[in-house]
Design a protein around this motif. Structure first.
Motif, PDB file in Angstrom:
ATOM      1  N   ASN A   1       0.809  -1.224   0.000  1.00  0.00           N
ATOM      2  CA  ASN A   1       0.000   0.000   0.000  1.00  0.00           C
ATOM      3  C   ASN A   1       0.838   1.268   0.000  1.00  0.00           C
ATOM      4  O   ASN A   1       0.437   2.285  -0.556  1.00  0.00           O
ATOM      5  CB  ASN A   1      -0.946   0.019   1.196  1.00  0.00           C
ATOM      6  CG  ASN A   1      -2.101  -0.928   1.020  1.00  0.00           C
ATOM      7  OD1 ASN A   1      -2.344  -1.450  -0.061  1.00  0.00           O
ATOM      8  ND2 ASN A   1      -2.827  -1.171   2.093  1.00  0.00           N
ATOM      9  N   LEU A   2       1.984   1.214   0.670  1.00  0.00           N
ATOM     10  CA  LEU A   2       2.914   2.349   0.741  1.00  0.00           C
ATOM     11  C   LEU A   2       4.327   1.807   0.885  1.00  0.00           C
ATOM     12  O   LEU A   2       4.539   0.841   1.617  1.00  0.00           O
ATOM     13  CB  LEU A   2       2.646   3.225   1.978  1.00  0.00           C
ATOM     14  CG  LEU A   2       1.399   4.061   1.966  1.00  0.00           C
ATOM     15  CD1 LEU A   2       0.584   3.837   3.200  1.00  0.00           C
ATOM     16  CD2 LEU A   2       1.811   5.507   1.901  1.00  0.00           C
ATOM     17  N   GLY A   3       5.274   2.457   0.223  1.00  0.00           N
ATOM     18  CA  GLY A   3       6.669   2.100   0.454  1.00  0.00           C
ATOM     19  C   GLY A   3       7.013   2.338   1.911  1.00  0.00           C
ATOM     20  O   GLY A   3       6.472   3.247   2.549  1.00  0.00           O
ATOM     21  N   PRO A   4       7.919   1.523   2.478  1.00  0.00           N
ATOM     22  CA  PRO A   4       8.232   1.653   3.907  1.00  0.00           C
ATOM     23  C   PRO A   4       8.759   3.030   4.307  1.00  0.00           C
ATOM     24  O   PRO A   4       8.409   3.549   5.362  1.00  0.00           O
ATOM     25  CB  PRO A   4       9.267   0.557   4.165  1.00  0.00           C
ATOM     26  CG  PRO A   4       9.658   0.013   2.849  1.00  0.00           C
ATOM     27  CD  PRO A   4       8.645   0.430   1.843  1.00  0.00           C
ATOM     28  N   GLY A   5       9.594   3.637   3.468  1.00  0.00           N
ATOM     29  CA  GLY A   5      10.108   4.965   3.796  1.00  0.00           C
ATOM     30  C   GLY A   5       9.024   6.022   3.807  1.00  0.00           C
ATOM     31  O   GLY A   5       9.003   6.902   4.669  1.00  0.00           O
ATOM     32  N   LEU A   6       8.106   5.934   2.854  1.00  0.00           N
ATOM     33  CA  LEU A   6       7.000   6.894   2.796  1.00  0.00           C
ATOM     34  C   LEU A   6       6.057   6.700   3.977  1.00  0.00           C
ATOM     35  O   LEU A   6       5.640   7.670   4.605  1.00  0.00           O
ATOM     36  CB  LEU A   6       6.244   6.766   1.473  1.00  0.00           C
ATOM     37  CG  LEU A   6       5.132   7.778   1.231  1.00  0.00           C
ATOM     38  CD1 LEU A   6       5.654   9.211   1.277  1.00  0.00           C
ATOM     39  CD2 LEU A   6       4.447   7.506  -0.106  1.00  0.00           C
ATOM     40  N   LYS A   7       5.776   5.453   4.307  1.00  0.00           N
ATOM     41  CA  LYS A   7       4.903   5.177   5.454  1.00  0.00           C
ATOM     42  C   LYS A   7       5.500   5.756   6.736  1.00  0.00           C
ATOM     43  O   LYS A   7       4.793   6.335   7.555  1.00  0.00           O
ATOM     44  CB  LYS A   7       4.662   3.678   5.598  1.00  0.00           C
ATOM     45  CG  LYS A   7       3.653   3.343   6.662  1.00  0.00           C
ATOM     46  CD  LYS A   7       3.301   1.874   6.649  1.00  0.00           C
ATOM     47  CE  LYS A   7       2.193   1.597   7.660  1.00  0.00           C
ATOM     48  NZ  LYS A   7       1.757   0.194   7.609  1.00  0.00           N
ATOM     49  N   ALA A   8       6.817   5.617   6.895  1.00  0.00           N
ATOM     50  CA  ALA A   8       7.490   6.158   8.082  1.00  0.00           C
ATOM     51  C   ALA A   8       7.513   7.681   8.073  1.00  0.00           C
ATOM     52  O   ALA A   8       7.476   8.314   9.127  1.00  0.00           O
ATOM     53  CB  ALA A   8       8.912   5.607   8.163  1.00  0.00           C
ATOM     54  N   LEU A   9       7.565   8.282   6.898  1.00  0.00           N
ATOM     55  CA  LEU A   9       7.637   9.739   6.767  1.00  0.00           C
ATOM     56  C   LEU A   9       6.317  10.432   7.081  1.00  0.00           C
ATOM     57  O   LEU A   9       6.292  11.492   7.708  1.00  0.00           O
ATOM     58  CB  LEU A   9       8.065  10.105   5.335  1.00  0.00           C
ATOM     59  CG  LEU A   9       8.167  11.581   5.006  1.00  0.00           C
ATOM     60  CD1 LEU A   9       9.390  12.194   5.689  1.00  0.00           C
ATOM     61  CD2 LEU A   9       8.242  11.780   3.502  1.00  0.00           C
ATOM     62  N   LEU A  10       5.210   9.846   6.635  1.00  0.00           N
ATOM     63  CA  LEU A  10       3.907  10.499   6.780  1.00  0.00           C
ATOM     64  C   LEU A  10       3.555  10.706   8.246  1.00  0.00           C
ATOM     65  O   LEU A  10       3.950   9.940   9.118  1.00  0.00           O
ATOM     66  CB  LEU A  10       2.823   9.687   6.072  1.00  0.00           C
ATOM     67  CG  LEU A  10       2.973   9.548   4.554  1.00  0.00           C
ATOM     68  CD1 LEU A  10       1.807   8.760   3.975  1.00  0.00           C
ATOM     69  CD2 LEU A  10       3.106  10.894   3.862  1.00  0.00           C
ATOM     70  N   GLY A  11       2.739  11.739   8.488  1.00  0.00           N
ATOM     71  CA  GLY A  11       2.333  12.075   9.847  1.00  0.00           C
ATOM     72  C   GLY A  11       1.388  11.079  10.478  1.00  0.00           C
ATOM     73  O   GLY A  11       1.248  11.024  11.691  1.00  0.00           O
ATOM     74  N   GLY A  12       0.730  10.263   9.680  1.00  0.00           N
ATOM     75  CA  GLY A  12      -0.167   9.230  10.169  1.00  0.00           C
ATOM     76  C   GLY A  12      -0.754   8.465   9.008  1.00  0.00           C
ATOM     77  O   GLY A  12      -1.099   9.062   7.983  1.00  0.00           O
ATOM     78  N   VAL A  13      -0.837   7.155   9.169  1.00  0.00           N
ATOM     79  CA  VAL A  13      -1.374   6.293   8.117  1.00  0.00           C
ATOM     80  C   VAL A  13      -2.323   5.293   8.758  1.00  0.00           C
ATOM     81  O   VAL A  13      -1.903   4.448   9.558  1.00  0.00           O
ATOM     82  CB  VAL A  13      -0.255   5.536   7.366  1.00  0.00           C
ATOM     83  CG1 VAL A  13      -0.851   4.613   6.316  1.00  0.00           C
ATOM     84  CG2 VAL A  13       0.729   6.503   6.730  1.00  0.00           C
ATOM     85  N   GLY A  14      -3.603   5.384   8.409  1.00  0.00           N
ATOM     86  CA  GLY A  14      -4.594   4.462   8.937  1.00  0.00           C
ATOM     87  C   GLY A  14      -4.541   3.115   8.235  1.00  0.00           C
ATOM     88  O   GLY A  14      -3.919   2.948   7.182  1.00  0.00           O
ATOM     89  N   GLU A  15      -5.233   2.174   8.817  1.00  0.00           N
ATOM     90  CA  GLU A  15      -5.285   0.818   8.282  1.00  0.00           C
ATOM     91  C   GLU A  15      -5.862   0.822   6.867  1.00  0.00           C
ATOM     92  O   GLU A  15      -6.891   1.436   6.602  1.00  0.00           O
ATOM     93  CB  GLU A  15      -6.150  -0.057   9.189  1.00  0.00           C
ATOM     94  CG  GLU A  15      -6.131  -1.521   8.807  1.00  0.00           C
ATOM     95  CD  GLU A  15      -6.914  -2.377   9.777  1.00  0.00           C
ATOM     96  OE1 GLU A  15      -7.501  -3.368   9.316  1.00  0.00           O
ATOM     97  OE2 GLU A  15      -6.953  -2.056  10.984  1.00  0.00           O
ATOM     98  N   GLY A  16      -5.174   0.152   5.965  1.00  0.00           N
ATOM     99  CA  GLY A  16      -5.655   0.015   4.596  1.00  0.00           C
ATOM    100  C   GLY A  16      -5.489   1.237   3.718  1.00  0.00           C
ATOM    101  O   GLY A  16      -5.922   1.229   2.572  1.00  0.00           O
ATOM    102  N   ALA A  17      -4.853   2.293   4.211  1.00  0.00           N
ATOM    103  CA  ALA A  17      -4.603   3.472   3.368  1.00  0.00           C
ATOM    104  C   ALA A  17      -3.621   3.080   2.273  1.00  0.00           C
ATOM    105  O   ALA A  17      -2.669   2.335   2.507  1.00  0.00           O
ATOM    106  CB  ALA A  17      -4.052   4.625   4.196  1.00  0.00           C
ATOM    107  N   ARG A  18      -3.862   3.584   1.070  1.00  0.00           N
ATOM    108  CA  ARG A  18      -3.041   3.186  -0.090  1.00  0.00           C
ATOM    109  C   ARG A  18      -2.739   4.398  -0.964  1.00  0.00           C
ATOM    110  O   ARG A  18      -3.625   5.219  -1.216  1.00  0.00           O
ATOM    111  CB  ARG A  18      -3.778   2.136  -0.902  1.00  0.00           C
ATOM    112  CG  ARG A  18      -3.023   1.649  -2.129  1.00  0.00           C
ATOM    113  CD  ARG A  18      -3.807   0.557  -2.864  1.00  0.00           C
ATOM    114  NE  ARG A  18      -3.053   0.020  -3.950  1.00  0.00           N
ATOM    115  CZ  ARG A  18      -2.163  -0.974  -3.854  1.00  0.00           C
ATOM    116  NH1 ARG A  18      -1.945  -1.535  -2.691  1.00  0.00           N
ATOM    117  NH2 ARG A  18      -1.520  -1.405  -4.909  1.00  0.00           N
ATOM    118  N   ILE A  19      -1.486   4.462  -1.444  1.00  0.00           N
ATOM    119  CA  ILE A  19      -1.073   5.492  -2.388  1.00  0.00           C
ATOM    120  C   ILE A  19      -0.469   4.791  -3.592  1.00  0.00           C
ATOM    121  O   ILE A  19       0.546   4.105  -3.488  1.00  0.00           O
ATOM    122  CB  ILE A  19      -0.036   6.458  -1.770  1.00  0.00           C
ATOM    123  CG1 ILE A  19      -0.616   7.183  -0.555  1.00  0.00           C
ATOM    124  CG2 ILE A  19       0.432   7.458  -2.831  1.00  0.00           C
ATOM    125  CD1 ILE A  19       0.382   8.089   0.153  1.00  0.00           C
TER     126      ILE A  19
END
Length: 185
Positions: A46-64
């Motif tokens: 759903n998201l690259g690991p670096g991007l997921k760590a960068l974002l301010g918050g990512v809910g379950e199942g969020a996808r980019i």
């Protein structure tokens, strides 16, 4: 002691984007975005690991979907089940919060930065950051543009190609440039 440009940006004051600390933060974001956009889909998920760590918050199942671009990343919060289709751009100089189950079509652009009205101010890199909030279960059509300082209510629909310059109430549909409510019959 003078306040940093990052502190001014976070406070919604005029700041200069031509700042070493802000450039370093943008480089970090570009690296995370590059990883996200370059990973094979099965590895990225759903998201690259670096991007997921960068974002301010990512809910379950969020996808980019790739490709994606953001300015800083840490100002972006995606609630559960948010979906951003390919080509989305979020220039997150201020907070961007996207509510549960909201869908963004391809090439949606969110611009929090407003540049100075005077040429000399623009040359000096002066900007002011305005937040964007999108409520739960909204649908933002492909290639829509959302300007800083705008709130889009729960269940609202923004038509493809619309330019949203004002708040959109819950459950309202807007289209056009500038975006205007669709008259109901």
């Amino acid at each position: 002691m003078a306040r940093s440009e990052r502190a001014k940006m976070a406070a919604g004051e005029w700041y200069t984007c031509l700042d070493d600390e802000l450039e370093a933060l943008r480089v970090t974001a570009r690296e995370a975005v590059f990883e996200h956009n370059s990973l094979p889909p099965k590895q990225r998920g759903n998201l690259g690991p670096g991007l997921k760590a960068l974002l301010g918050g990512v809910g379950e199942g969020a996808r980019i979907e790739a490709p994606f671009h953001c300015a800083y990343g840490f100002n972006i919060v995606l609630d559960d089940g948010v979906f951003l289709n390919a080509g989305c751009i979020i220039l997150d100089t201020a907070s961007v919060r996207i509510g549960k189950g909201t869908l963004l079509g391809p090439n949606v652009q969110i611009y929090c930065a407003e540049h100075h009205k005077e040429a000399a101010g623009r040359q000096a890199g002066l900007e002011i950051a305005r937040p964007v909030g999108i409520g739960a279960h909204a649908w933002i059509g492909g290639s829509a543009i959302i300007l800083g300082g705008v709130s889009i209510g729960e269940g609202a629909i923004v038509g493809a190609g619309a330019v949203v310059t004002r708040d959109v109430p819950a459950n309202e549909t807007v289209v056009g440039n500038p975006a205007r409510p669709v008259k109901r019959r």
